[in-house]
Enzyme design. Structure first.
Site, PDB file in Angstrom:
ATOM      1  N   ASP A  16       0.865  -1.189   0.000  1.00 58.84           N
ATOM      2  CA  ASP A  16       0.000   0.000   0.000  1.00 58.84           C
ATOM      3  C   ASP A  16       0.900   1.237   0.000  1.00 58.84           C
ATOM      4  O   ASP A  16       2.081   1.163   0.360  1.00 58.84           O
ATOM      5  CB  ASP A  16      -0.915   0.026   1.234  1.00 58.84           C
ATOM      6  CG  ASP A  16      -1.857   1.226   1.227  1.00 58.84           C
ATOM      7  OD1 ASP A  16      -2.434   1.533   0.162  1.00 58.84           O
ATOM      8  OD2 ASP A  16      -2.015   1.891   2.274  1.00 58.84           O
ATOM      9  N   SER A  17       0.310   2.370  -0.386  1.00 56.86           N
ATOM     10  CA  SER A  17       1.050   3.626  -0.336  1.00 56.86           C
ATOM     11  C   SER A  17       1.430   3.977   1.102  1.00 56.86           C
ATOM     12  O   SER A  17       2.368   4.737   1.319  1.00 56.86           O
ATOM     13  CB  SER A  17       0.180   4.742  -0.909  1.00 56.86           C
ATOM     14  OG  SER A  17      -0.973   4.886  -0.099  1.00 56.86           O
ATOM     15  N   TYR A  48      -0.971   8.545  -2.480  1.00 55.34           N
ATOM     16  CA  TYR A  48      -0.945   8.337  -3.932  1.00 55.34           C
ATOM     17  C   TYR A  48      -2.201   8.956  -4.594  1.00 55.34           C
ATOM     18  O   TYR A  48      -2.193   9.219  -5.789  1.00 55.34           O
ATOM     19  CB  TYR A  48      -0.944   6.840  -4.254  1.00 55.34           C
ATOM     20  CG  TYR A  48       0.398   6.121  -4.134  1.00 55.34           C
ATOM     21  CD1 TYR A  48       1.493   6.705  -3.507  1.00 55.34           C
ATOM     22  CD2 TYR A  48       0.542   4.852  -4.672  1.00 55.34           C
ATOM     23  CE1 TYR A  48       2.707   6.019  -3.402  1.00 55.34           C
ATOM     24  CE2 TYR A  48       1.747   4.163  -4.577  1.00 55.34           C
ATOM     25  CZ  TYR A  48       2.825   4.747  -3.948  1.00 55.34           C
ATOM     26  OH  TYR A  48       4.014   4.064  -3.852  1.00 55.34           O
ATOM     27  N   GLY A  49      -3.249   9.097  -3.805  1.00 58.79           N
ATOM     28  CA  GLY A  49      -4.557   9.520  -4.344  1.00 58.79           C
ATOM     29  C   GLY A  49      -4.516  10.681  -5.319  1.00 58.79           C
ATOM     30  O   GLY A  49      -5.102  10.624  -6.395  1.00 58.79           O
ATOM     31  N   CYS A  79      -4.256  -1.530  -2.144  1.00 63.69           N
ATOM     32  CA  CYS A  79      -4.433  -0.095  -2.334  1.00 63.69           C
ATOM     33  C   CYS A  79      -5.311   0.067  -3.566  1.00 63.69           C
ATOM     34  O   CYS A  79      -4.963  -0.416  -4.650  1.00 63.69           O
ATOM     35  CB  CYS A  79      -3.066   0.546  -2.565  1.00 63.69           C
ATOM     36  SG  CYS A  79      -3.122   2.284  -2.994  1.00 63.69           S
ATOM     37  N   ASN A  80      -6.445   0.738  -3.389  1.00 62.81           N
ATOM     38  CA  ASN A  80      -7.367   0.914  -4.522  1.00 62.81           C
ATOM     39  C   ASN A  80      -6.758   1.807  -5.592  1.00 62.81           C
ATOM     40  O   ASN A  80      -6.946   1.589  -6.787  1.00 62.81           O
ATOM     41  CB  ASN A  80      -8.674   1.530  -4.032  1.00 62.81           C
ATOM     42  CG  ASN A  80      -9.475   0.563  -3.192  1.00 62.81           C
ATOM     43  OD1 ASN A  80     -10.337  -0.130  -3.693  1.00 62.81           O
ATOM     44  ND2 ASN A  80      -9.180   0.473  -1.899  1.00 62.81           N
ATOM     45  N   THR A  81      -6.019   2.838  -5.140  1.00 67.53           N
ATOM     46  CA  THR A  81      -5.457   3.790  -6.095  1.00 67.53           C
ATOM     47  C   THR A  81      -4.439   3.080  -6.992  1.00 67.53           C
ATOM     48  O   THR A  81      -4.458   3.240  -8.221  1.00 67.53           O
ATOM     49  CB  THR A  81      -4.794   4.957  -5.332  1.00 67.53           C
ATOM     50  OG1 THR A  81      -5.715   5.416  -4.335  1.00 67.53           O
ATOM     51  CG2 THR A  81      -4.444   6.091  -6.249  1.00 67.53           C
ATOM     52  N   GLU A 164      -3.571   9.203   7.933  1.00 66.76           N
ATOM     53  CA  GLU A 164      -2.103   9.094   8.004  1.00 66.76           C
ATOM     54  C   GLU A 164      -1.537   9.989   9.122  1.00 66.76           C
ATOM     55  O   GLU A 164      -0.518   9.682   9.713  1.00 66.76           O
ATOM     56  CB  GLU A 164      -1.457   9.469   6.660  1.00 66.76           C
ATOM     57  CG  GLU A 164      -1.647   8.428   5.569  1.00 66.76           C
ATOM     58  CD  GLU A 164      -0.675   7.244   5.668  1.00 66.76           C
ATOM     59  OE1 GLU A 164       0.483   7.423   6.057  1.00 66.76           O
ATOM     60  OE2 GLU A 164      -1.110   6.117   5.342  1.00 66.76           O
ATOM     61  N   CYS A 198     -11.301   2.609  -0.333  1.00 67.87           N
ATOM     62  CA  CYS A 198      -9.926   3.012  -0.014  1.00 67.87           C
ATOM     63  C   CYS A 198      -9.568   2.269   1.257  1.00 67.87           C
ATOM     64  O   CYS A 198     -10.348   2.242   2.212  1.00 67.87           O
ATOM     65  CB  CYS A 198      -9.845   4.518   0.216  1.00 67.87           C
ATOM     66  SG  CYS A 198      -8.239   5.038   0.858  1.00 67.87           S
ATOM     67  N   THR A 199      -8.390   1.663   1.261  1.00 63.65           N
ATOM     68  CA  THR A 199      -8.049   0.779   2.385  1.00 63.65           C
ATOM     69  C   THR A 199      -7.785   1.546   3.682  1.00 63.65           C
ATOM     70  O   THR A 199      -7.669   0.941   4.739  1.00 63.65           O
ATOM     71  CB  THR A 199      -6.830  -0.094   2.018  1.00 63.65           C
ATOM     72  OG1 THR A 199      -5.740   0.743   1.621  1.00 63.65           O
ATOM     73  CG2 THR A 199      -7.172  -1.039   0.890  1.00 63.65           C
ATOM     74  N   HIS A 200      -7.674   2.858   3.601  1.00 62.17           N
ATOM     75  CA  HIS A 200      -7.530   3.655   4.831  1.00 62.17           C
ATOM     76  C   HIS A 200      -8.878   3.852   5.542  1.00 62.17           C
ATOM     77  O   HIS A 200      -8.901   4.128   6.742  1.00 62.17           O
ATOM     78  CB  HIS A 200      -6.991   5.051   4.496  1.00 62.17           C
ATOM     79  CG  HIS A 200      -5.526   5.105   4.237  1.00 62.17           C
ATOM     80  ND1 HIS A 200      -4.947   4.530   3.134  1.00 62.17           N
ATOM     81  CD2 HIS A 200      -4.510   5.660   4.949  1.00 62.17           C
ATOM     82  CE1 HIS A 200      -3.630   4.759   3.173  1.00 62.17           C
ATOM     83  NE2 HIS A 200      -3.354   5.435   4.260  1.00 62.17           N
TER      84      HIS A 200
HETATM   85  N1  DGL Z   1      -4.986   3.248   0.658  1.00 67.25           N
HETATM   86  C1  DGL Z   1      -5.041   3.757  -0.668  1.00 67.25           C
HETATM   87  C2  DGL Z   1      -6.275   3.258  -1.387  1.00 67.25           C
HETATM   88  O1  DGL Z   1      -6.844   2.246  -1.035  1.00 67.25           O
HETATM   89  C3  DGL Z   1      -4.997   5.248  -0.845  1.00 67.25           C
HETATM   90  C4  DGL Z   1      -4.072   6.034  -0.086  1.00 67.25           C
HETATM   91  C5  DGL Z   1      -3.420   7.144  -0.858  1.00 67.25           C
HETATM   92  O2  DGL Z   1      -4.050   8.089  -1.327  1.00 67.25           O
HETATM   93  O3  DGL Z   1      -2.223   7.020  -0.951  1.00 67.25           O
HETATM   94  O4  DGL Z   1      -6.686   3.883  -2.335  1.00 67.25           O
END
Ligand code: DGL
Length: 281
Positions: A16-17, A48-49, A79-81, A164, A198-200
């Site tokens: 993940d990011s 990363y978004g 990570c979805n992104t 974060e 989003c995994t966050h």
């Molecule tokens: N956890 C990442 C996701 O699932 C996004 C986090 C990011 O923006 O870096 O998209």
């Protein structure tokens, strides 16, 4: 065993990011504790978004190569992104030259697969980063599987930084949470299912529940991803036999180890974390 100088058997890589992928790792380990895992968080370059397609692709490829170098036969982009912007290109263009026997899987497809059974109104909302929403990956994946389901996306650019920076329980966070929940329900008032794309976001779930009408189901994706991975390994015994099984879990971060240990404990309850700092290039 080694092939092209690379270890062919090893842990399952989870990338993940930042810390978000730990919510996925948590569910995967709960369902499959016997496997070894190697988690990599690109914490120094998160989020990363808001980043471009090219940059997310480049960073994700670096992470995948690193996990391969360290022996992972299989990498999950938790990570979805990264799944939205890099997975397909890596699968189609890079894997055949790097090592056609290794695999990289994402989180969007397994999440899309569950949608058809969750919604009754056939109106679903996706809360995700700007990158994931702009990619329209959820729209396309859900349409392929359930063309009768209407998907509405909402980009929530502040939610990852709130998590974060450990500010997600603050009053300031409430403002941004309410704003996006309100906006998505205004776009489609018939939504009965909100996917945390989003995994966050599982870290925000209590607050999201609090600000969402009670008839709407809030769906984190971890359990679906874990279930899909188990199913994948059952269907691919040749890959399963390459995933080592000693029940270990190691962590890599591009940030400092102390920072990772401190923040990761919010996402994952573990007595002791073995964390190593690395650089990606
Ligand atoms: N956890 C990442 C996701 O699932 C996004 C986090 C990011 O923006 O870096 O998209």
């Amino acid at each position: 065993m080694k092939e092209n100088g690379l270890q062919t058997n090893g842990p399952i890589g989870v990338f993940d990011s930042g810390y978000g992928g730990l919510t996925i790792l948590d569910k995967i380990r709960a369902q499959m504790p016997e496997y070894d895992y190697l988690y990599l968080g690109d914490n120094a370059r998160t989020p990363y978004g808001p980043r471009s397609f090219e940059v997310v692709y480049e960073f994700t490829l670096q992470a995948v190569k690193k996990l391969f170098e360290l022996g992972c036969p299989l990498v999950i982009l938790a990570c979805n992104t990264a799944s939205a912007k890099a997975l397909r290109t890596i699968q189609q263009n890079d894997l055949p030259t790097i090592d056609p026997t290794r695999r990289v899987l994402g989180v969007i497809r397994p999440t899309a697969e569950c949608i058809g059974t969750l919604t009754e109104s056939r109106h679903v909302g996706i809360l995700a980063t700007s990158g994931t929403i702009k990619s329209e990956s959820y729209l396309m994946e859900v349409y392929k599987l359930f063309p009768d389901v209407k998907v509405t996306g909402e980009a929530c650019p502040m939610w990852v930084p709130l998590v974060e920076n450990n500010e997600y329980a603050s009053e300031g966070a409430d403002y941004f949470l309410k704003k996006h929940i309100h906006q998505i329900l205004e776009k489609d008032p018939d939504i009965d299912t909100l996917i945390l794309g989003c995994t966050h976001y599982p870290l925000l779930i209590e607050k999201i529940r609090q600000f969402t009408p009670s008839h709407i189901r809030i769906v984190p994706q971890g359990e679906y991803v874990a279930h899909s991975l188990r199913d994948y390994l059952n269907r691919h015994p040749e890959m399963d036999s390459r995933c080592t099984k000693n029940g270990t879990c190691r962590f890599l971060t591009t940030e400092s180890t102390s920072k990772f240990e401190e923040s990761a404990s919010i996402f994952l309850r573990m007595d002791e974390m073995k964390v190593e700092s690395i650089t990606l290039e």
